[in-house]
Design a protein around this motif. Structure first.
Motif, PDB file in Angstrom:
ATOM      1  N   SER A  39       0.836  -1.202   0.000  1.00 15.92           N
ATOM      2  CA  SER A  39       0.000   0.000   0.000  1.00 15.92           C
ATOM      3  C   SER A  39       0.869   1.250   0.000  1.00 15.92           C
ATOM      4  CB  SER A  39      -0.902  -0.001   1.243  1.00 15.92           C
ATOM      5  OG  SER A  39      -1.493   1.256   1.441  1.00 15.92           O
ATOM      6  N   ASP A  40       0.390   2.322  -0.627  1.00 20.18           N
ATOM      7  CA  ASP A  40       1.127   3.588  -0.665  1.00 20.18           C
ATOM      8  C   ASP A  40       1.391   4.136   0.737  1.00 20.18           C
ATOM      9  OD1 ASP A  40       1.108   3.440  -3.371  1.00 20.18           O
ATOM     10  OD2 ASP A  40      -0.455   4.948  -3.692  1.00 20.18           O
ATOM     11  N   SER A  41       0.586   3.722   1.710  1.00 17.21           N
ATOM     12  CA  SER A  41       0.721   4.264   3.064  1.00 17.21           C
ATOM     13  C   SER A  41       1.759   3.530   3.906  1.00 17.21           C
ATOM     14  CB  SER A  41      -0.636   4.205   3.773  1.00 17.21           C
ATOM     15  OG  SER A  41      -1.084   2.854   3.890  1.00 17.21           O
ATOM     16  N   ILE A  42       2.360   2.460   3.395  1.00 16.36           N
ATOM     17  CA  ILE A  42       3.321   1.687   4.179  1.00 16.36           C
ATOM     18  C   ILE A  42       4.541   2.536   4.507  1.00 16.36           C
ATOM     19  CG2 ILE A  42       4.530   0.766   2.140  1.00 16.36           C
ATOM     20  CD1 ILE A  42       4.851  -1.876   3.642  1.00 16.36           C
ATOM     21  N   ASP A  43       5.082   2.378   5.713  1.00 19.84           N
ATOM     22  CA  ASP A  43       6.265   3.180   6.058  1.00 19.84           C
ATOM     23  C   ASP A  43       7.511   2.572   5.422  1.00 19.84           C
ATOM     24  OD1 ASP A  43       7.626   1.271   7.829  1.00 19.84           O
ATOM     25  OD2 ASP A  43       6.115   1.747   9.323  1.00 19.84           O
ATOM     26  N   ASN A  44       8.572   3.364   5.364  1.00 24.34           N
ATOM     27  CA  ASN A  44       9.781   2.961   4.636  1.00 24.34           C
ATOM     28  C   ASN A  44      10.429   1.700   5.195  1.00 24.34           C
ATOM     29  OD1 ASN A  44       9.691   4.991   2.729  1.00 24.34           O
ATOM     30  ND2 ASN A  44      10.863   6.429   3.975  1.00 24.34           N
ATOM     31  N   SER A  45      10.457   1.570   6.509  1.00 18.34           N
ATOM     32  CA  SER A  45      11.094   0.417   7.129  1.00 18.34           C
ATOM     33  C   SER A  45      10.382  -0.881   6.743  1.00 18.34           C
ATOM     34  CB  SER A  45      11.113   0.558   8.653  1.00 18.34           C
ATOM     35  OG  SER A  45      11.706  -0.572   9.258  1.00 18.34           O
ATOM     36  N   LYS A  46       9.050  -0.883   6.827  1.00 18.00           N
ATOM     37  CA  LYS A  46       8.290  -2.077   6.468  1.00 18.00           C
ATOM     38  C   LYS A  46       8.389  -2.360   4.971  1.00 18.00           C
ATOM     39  CE  LYS A  46       4.956  -1.791  10.267  1.00 18.00           C
ATOM     40  NZ  LYS A  46       3.520  -1.608  10.647  1.00 18.00           N
ATOM     41  N   LEU A  47       8.426  -1.303   4.150  1.00 14.35           N
ATOM     42  CA  LEU A  47       8.529  -1.493   2.709  1.00 14.35           C
ATOM     43  C   LEU A  47       9.881  -2.123   2.346  1.00 14.35           C
ATOM     44  CD1 LEU A  47       7.558  -1.148  -0.189  1.00 14.35           C
ATOM     45  CD2 LEU A  47       8.474   1.193  -0.152  1.00 14.35           C
ATOM     46  N   PHE A  48      10.957  -1.630   2.957  1.00 16.86           N
ATOM     47  CA  PHE A  48      12.274  -2.172   2.634  1.00 16.86           C
ATOM     48  C   PHE A  48      12.385  -3.631   3.087  1.00 16.86           C
ATOM     49  CE2 PHE A  48      16.865  -2.617   2.452  1.00 16.86           C
ATOM     50  CZ  PHE A  48      17.176  -1.871   1.314  1.00 16.86           C
ATOM     51  N   THR A  49      11.793  -3.935   4.240  1.00 16.37           N
ATOM     52  CA  THR A  49      11.774  -5.315   4.719  1.00 16.37           C
ATOM     53  C   THR A  49      11.006  -6.211   3.762  1.00 16.37           C
ATOM     54  OG1 THR A  49      11.871  -4.567   7.021  1.00 16.37           O
ATOM     55  CG2 THR A  49      11.120  -6.821   6.630  1.00 16.37           C
ATOM     56  N   SER A  50       9.882  -5.705   3.273  1.00 11.78           N
ATOM     57  CA  SER A  50       9.076  -6.467   2.331  1.00 11.78           C
ATOM     58  C   SER A  50       9.833  -6.694   1.027  1.00 11.78           C
ATOM     59  CB  SER A  50       7.758  -5.732   2.059  1.00 11.78           C
ATOM     60  OG  SER A  50       6.955  -6.436   1.139  1.00 11.78           O
ATOM     61  N   PHE A  51      10.565  -5.657   0.582  1.00  8.24           N
ATOM     62  CA  PHE A  51      11.337  -5.812  -0.645  1.00  8.24           C
ATOM     63  C   PHE A  51      12.467  -6.817  -0.453  1.00  8.24           C
ATOM     64  CE2 PHE A  51      15.011  -4.704  -3.289  1.00  8.24           C
ATOM     65  CZ  PHE A  51      14.453  -4.914  -4.544  1.00  8.24           C
TER      66      PHE A  51
END
Length: 326
Positions: A39-51
């Motif tokens: 989601s566009d609202s995800i924070d950077n830390s969670k997004l990088f972990t997901s990537f």
């Protein structure tokens, strides 16, 4: 077995390549949102972990085969990990040439021959990737040995399978890159041993006679220029090369030759060939022998290498203010 003095690090700067039709924000965050379906609202830390999870899922499988080489991820004992604060992913690969057409024998039983078809002749390689989420420019550091390596195959694979998005992003562009300080340090100690200019010319560009053109289609032209009985400091490369760049061969200026390189000799008599950009600048590799621990078999200490890459990254960030941590 690899010689410890041949272990080195290559650094590349790369940038995302959005399609001309793409109207979105050209950043790693934008690409990672698409790659992970977040989601566009995800924070950077969670997004990088997901990537990172997405990255591992693609690489941590069976061997990836690219041309005549193959590699796989060593995802054990935290050898492959990431940092959300630094926006880095790093790890160890195992890979090398395919064994097709090759065999192995026991040293004390040469009659016992085993074909290597379907096998990979492995070495271990370290990679370190920096992708600041609020930018479109990043860095890849890749550790290699002197002999044939898997760097080109690995970078091509991740650019195609991970840093490309069929709808919005083409494969990234990349170029060799080093901090100016490292180049300056190298220049201060090395001596110029040889200048080399290489170009491939068609037979028709050399001679129009039918008898000559019928012999061969093209020729590799290599011009070598060597200082005689003199030790020329690397710092004088600009002054040496510029007059030669104005010279011509077959009406083609040396500055326009496909490949221009300089052979440098270090104080300990080691030689290395580096590309020059036509104005006297060089792009040396970083030899790691005196910077980190390397085993007698030529395998670097990957924990120390990761720490070295952290420091090198900071030097890159300091020199390139556009590329910043999130």
């Amino acid at each position: 077995m690899n010689k410890p003095e041949t272990v080195r690090l290559e650094v590349f700067k790369f940038n995302l390549s959005p399609r001309l039709s793409y109207k979105g924000t050209n950043t790693f965050r934008d690409l990672y949102l698409k790659r992970t379906g977040s989601s566009d609202s995800i924070d950077n830390s969670k997004l990088f972990t997901s990537f990172f999870d997405h990255f591992i899922k693609i690489l941590d499988t069976d061997y990836q085969v690219v041309r005549n080489k193959a590699f796989t991820l060593i995802n054990e004992n935290n050898q492959t990990s990431f940092s959300t604060t630094k926006n880095t992913i790093y790890g160890v690969l195992e890979g090398g040439q395919m064994g097709e057409g090759k065999t192995s024998r026991k040293l004390k039983n040469k009659k016992n021959v085993a074909p290597l078809d379907g096998n990979v002749i492995n070495d271990k390689y370290f990679f370190y990737i920096y992708t600041p989420l609020n930018d479109s420019n990043g860095y890849i550091m890749f550790q290699i040995y002197q002999q044939d390596n898997i760097r080109a195959e690995f970078i091509n694979f991740i650019f195609k399978e991970i840093f490309k998005n069929e709808k919005d992003y083409n494969m990234p562009n990349h170029d060799p890159f080093l901090p100016q300080k490292i180049k300056d340090d190298f220049k201060s100690s090395a001596k110029v041993s040889e200048l080399k200019f290489t170009e491939t010319l068609l037979s028709t560009e050399i001679d129009k006679s039918a008898s000559f053109m019928s012999i061969n289609e093209s020729y590799k032209i290599e011009i070598k220029i060597t200082p005689v009985r003199s030790k020329v400091q690397m710092s004088l490369l600009d002054d040496i090369i510029k007059p030669f760049l104005g010279k011509t061969f077959n009406n083609l200026g040396l500055k326009n030759f496909d490949k221009k390189s300089v052979v440098l000799k270090s104080p300990d008599k080691k030689t290395a060939t580096f590309e020059i950009d036509g104005t006297g600048d060089i792009m040396p590799r970083i030899y790691l022998k005196d910077k980190i621990s390397i085993s007698s078999f030529g395998v670097p200490d990957f924990i120390e290498l990761k720490a070295y890459c952290d420091k090198l990254l900071q030097a890159l960030i300091d020199e390139e203010p556009k590329v910043k941590d999130v």
